[in-house]
Write a protein that holds these residues in place. Sequence first.
Motif, PDB file in Angstrom:
ATOM      1  N   ALA A 197       0.846  -1.214   0.000  1.00 13.65           N
ATOM      2  CA  ALA A 197       0.000   0.000   0.000  1.00 13.65           C
ATOM      3  C   ALA A 197       0.877   1.259   0.000  1.00 13.65           C
ATOM      4  O   ALA A 197       0.592   2.230  -0.709  1.00 13.65           O
ATOM      5  CB  ALA A 197      -0.937  -0.014   1.199  1.00 13.65           C
ATOM      6  N   TRP A 198       1.939   1.264   0.792  1.00 11.95           N
ATOM      7  CA  TRP A 198       2.838   2.429   0.834  1.00 11.95           C
ATOM      8  C   TRP A 198       3.576   2.585  -0.503  1.00 11.95           C
ATOM      9  O   TRP A 198       3.743   3.691  -1.005  1.00 11.95           O
ATOM     10  CB  TRP A 198       3.846   2.267   1.967  1.00 11.95           C
ATOM     11  CG  TRP A 198       3.265   2.477   3.345  1.00 11.95           C
ATOM     12  CD1 TRP A 198       2.174   3.248   3.684  1.00 11.95           C
ATOM     13  CD2 TRP A 198       3.751   1.923   4.579  1.00 11.95           C
ATOM     14  NE1 TRP A 198       1.966   3.195   5.022  1.00 11.95           N
ATOM     15  CE2 TRP A 198       2.898   2.402   5.620  1.00 11.95           C
ATOM     16  CE3 TRP A 198       4.800   1.075   4.909  1.00 11.95           C
ATOM     17  CZ2 TRP A 198       3.101   2.052   6.962  1.00 11.95           C
ATOM     18  CZ3 TRP A 198       4.987   0.726   6.245  1.00 11.95           C
ATOM     19  CH2 TRP A 198       4.153   1.217   7.254  1.00 11.95           C
ATOM     20  N   TRP A 199       4.006   1.480  -1.067  1.00 15.89           N
ATOM     21  CA  TRP A 199       4.734   1.501  -2.350  1.00 15.89           C
ATOM     22  C   TRP A 199       3.858   2.129  -3.440  1.00 15.89           C
ATOM     23  O   TRP A 199       4.332   2.926  -4.260  1.00 15.89           O
ATOM     24  CB  TRP A 199       5.123   0.066  -2.717  1.00 15.89           C
ATOM     25  CG  TRP A 199       5.804  -0.146  -4.024  1.00 15.89           C
ATOM     26  CD1 TRP A 199       7.142  -0.004  -4.299  1.00 15.89           C
ATOM     27  CD2 TRP A 199       5.195  -0.563  -5.261  1.00 15.89           C
ATOM     28  NE1 TRP A 199       7.389  -0.315  -5.620  1.00 15.89           N
ATOM     29  CE2 TRP A 199       6.217  -0.666  -6.230  1.00 15.89           C
ATOM     30  CE3 TRP A 199       3.886  -0.879  -5.639  1.00 15.89           C
ATOM     31  CZ2 TRP A 199       5.972  -1.060  -7.555  1.00 15.89           C
ATOM     32  CZ3 TRP A 199       3.641  -1.269  -6.959  1.00 15.89           C
ATOM     33  CH2 TRP A 199       4.670  -1.348  -7.894  1.00 15.89           C
ATOM     34  N   VAL A 200       2.584   1.771  -3.427  1.00 19.74           N
ATOM     35  CA  VAL A 200       1.650   2.302  -4.425  1.00 19.74           C
ATOM     36  C   VAL A 200       1.556   3.834  -4.316  1.00 19.74           C
ATOM     37  O   VAL A 200       1.602   4.543  -5.321  1.00 19.74           O
ATOM     38  CB  VAL A 200       0.261   1.630  -4.252  1.00 19.74           C
ATOM     39  CG1 VAL A 200      -0.853   2.465  -4.862  1.00 19.74           C
ATOM     40  CG2 VAL A 200       0.280   0.237  -4.863  1.00 19.74           C
ATOM     41  N   ALA A 201       1.440   4.327  -3.068  1.00 18.62           N
ATOM     42  CA  ALA A 201       1.320   5.775  -2.868  1.00 18.62           C
ATOM     43  C   ALA A 201       2.582   6.476  -3.368  1.00 18.62           C
ATOM     44  O   ALA A 201       2.506   7.538  -4.016  1.00 18.62           O
ATOM     45  CB  ALA A 201       1.097   6.065  -1.393  1.00 18.62           C
ATOM     46  N   ALA A 202       3.739   5.893  -3.096  1.00 20.02           N
ATOM     47  CA  ALA A 202       5.005   6.508  -3.514  1.00 20.02           C
ATOM     48  C   ALA A 202       5.180   6.410  -5.030  1.00 20.02           C
ATOM     49  O   ALA A 202       5.635   7.362  -5.673  1.00 20.02           O
ATOM     50  CB  ALA A 202       6.171   5.832  -2.792  1.00 20.02           C
ATOM     51  N   LEU A 203       4.796   5.279  -5.620  1.00 18.67           N
ATOM     52  CA  LEU A 203       4.924   5.130  -7.078  1.00 18.67           C
ATOM     53  C   LEU A 203       4.012   6.130  -7.793  1.00 18.67           C
ATOM     54  O   LEU A 203       4.395   6.706  -8.816  1.00 18.67           O
ATOM     55  CB  LEU A 203       4.589   3.683  -7.499  1.00 18.67           C
ATOM     56  CG  LEU A 203       4.543   3.414  -9.009  1.00 18.67           C
ATOM     57  CD1 LEU A 203       5.892   3.733  -9.674  1.00 18.67           C
ATOM     58  CD2 LEU A 203       4.160   1.952  -9.309  1.00 18.67           C
ATOM     59  N   ALA A 204       2.812   6.350  -7.253  1.00 19.17           N
ATOM     60  CA  ALA A 204       1.864   7.282  -7.888  1.00 19.17           C
ATOM     61  C   ALA A 204       2.498   8.657  -8.054  1.00 19.17           C
ATOM     62  O   ALA A 204       2.257   9.345  -9.047  1.00 19.17           O
ATOM     63  CB  ALA A 204       0.588   7.378  -7.057  1.00 19.17           C
TER      64      ALA A 204
END
Length: 335
Positions: A197-204
């Motif tokens: 979930a954190w990775w997704v926010a950072a990738l966005a």
Amino acid sequence: MDHSIALVTGATSGLGQATARLLAEDGWREIIVTGRRMAQIRETAAQLAAETKRKVFTPLELDLDKPASVRSALAELVKRERSIDFLLLNAGMVPGKARVITAAGIEASQAPLIGHHQLTVGLLRANQLSPNARIVIAGAEPARGGVPMFKYTDLPAFAAKYFRNDRTAAVEALIRNGPNVKYVPNNAYADAKLIVAWWVAALARRLPSGMAVYAVSPGAANATNVARNAGPLLKYLMIPIVNLIPGMNQTPETAASRYLKASEFGTDVSGQFFASAKGKFSGPMEVQREPHLHDGANQEAAWQAVVNVSGADLSHLEWLREVSGRSVGRGDRNP
Ligand SMILES: NC(=O)c1ccc[n+]([C@@H]2O[C@H](COP(=O)([O-])OP(=O)(O)OC[C@H]3O[C@@H](n4cnc5c(N)ncnc54)[C@H](OP(=O)(O)O)[C@@H]3O)[C@@H](O)[C@H]2O)c1
């Protein structure tokens, strides 16, 4: 988004296979399906073609535990020179009682994210995602908390206790199940999906403006193989009990349809984690709003830890975005 080319990881069983079937029925022109071994994924592709009466499945070997396998899969994809419209990073597992560390030094339930990161970064760097591509990665409700028998790590407290407040080092320890991490299989799974979930926010924050990425929990679908390694308490007590409660379990097709729904979401909700409503494992999915999911420092620490462990970075893209006037990488833009 063009209903043209999709790639589904972990398609040899469960939700990956169900999604591939739904995509074919939905008219997608080509669905690249991946599995750890070529013979097995070839068989899956043939079975899917027979079931759907559509010859749209391309098998691709991809073992996310092995960097060399990710590199060969990437080389195959780049050779094709056809960009992917929908990248579904579905592969994942609940780990078993025995702690498994891959040859690359990563705890087994964390390994899919590391391989998925290498794949995604490789595709972005090679310009193999279409300009308005959608990326969906499998999340799960334990990342939100409140799921019996699953507990995620309080990262700021863990970092303060053992890593002098260095949250990146703390996430790296969780990924490797390394120093100061006690192995508890269900908690390792909760942490793996929280880091997703954190990775997704950072990738966005790092994607080109037309693209979007979401973490999506398919919800409970107990007919898949997901809990094959799980302990007896989960397998023989919790899952059967949950199955008795109306609305707490769903077919793999219903669960997989969440991925398809998410592939139609806009860039305005890029970076979000979608899952069942609190206390549920099925029904409509919604954006998860728990503060720990939206902590920008946790998100950036998770990104940096994944970059460190995987050896794959997007810094040239970040630089491109900075010179074109879009800020990247700092703060939390989530609601
Ligand atoms: N089913 C649920 O209730 C549920 C709920 C929430 C989230 N999820 C998530 O949904 C996703 C799909 O799960 P599922 O229920 O469909 O389970 P599944 O039936 O066990 O399917 C998982 C797929 O992922 C593959 N896979 C796992 N680790 C891999 C690796 N390191 N490299 C390559 N392939 C790998 C498996 O291949 P092998 O067979 O070769 O291992 C299999 O094809 C997972 O990420 C899971 O965490 C499931």
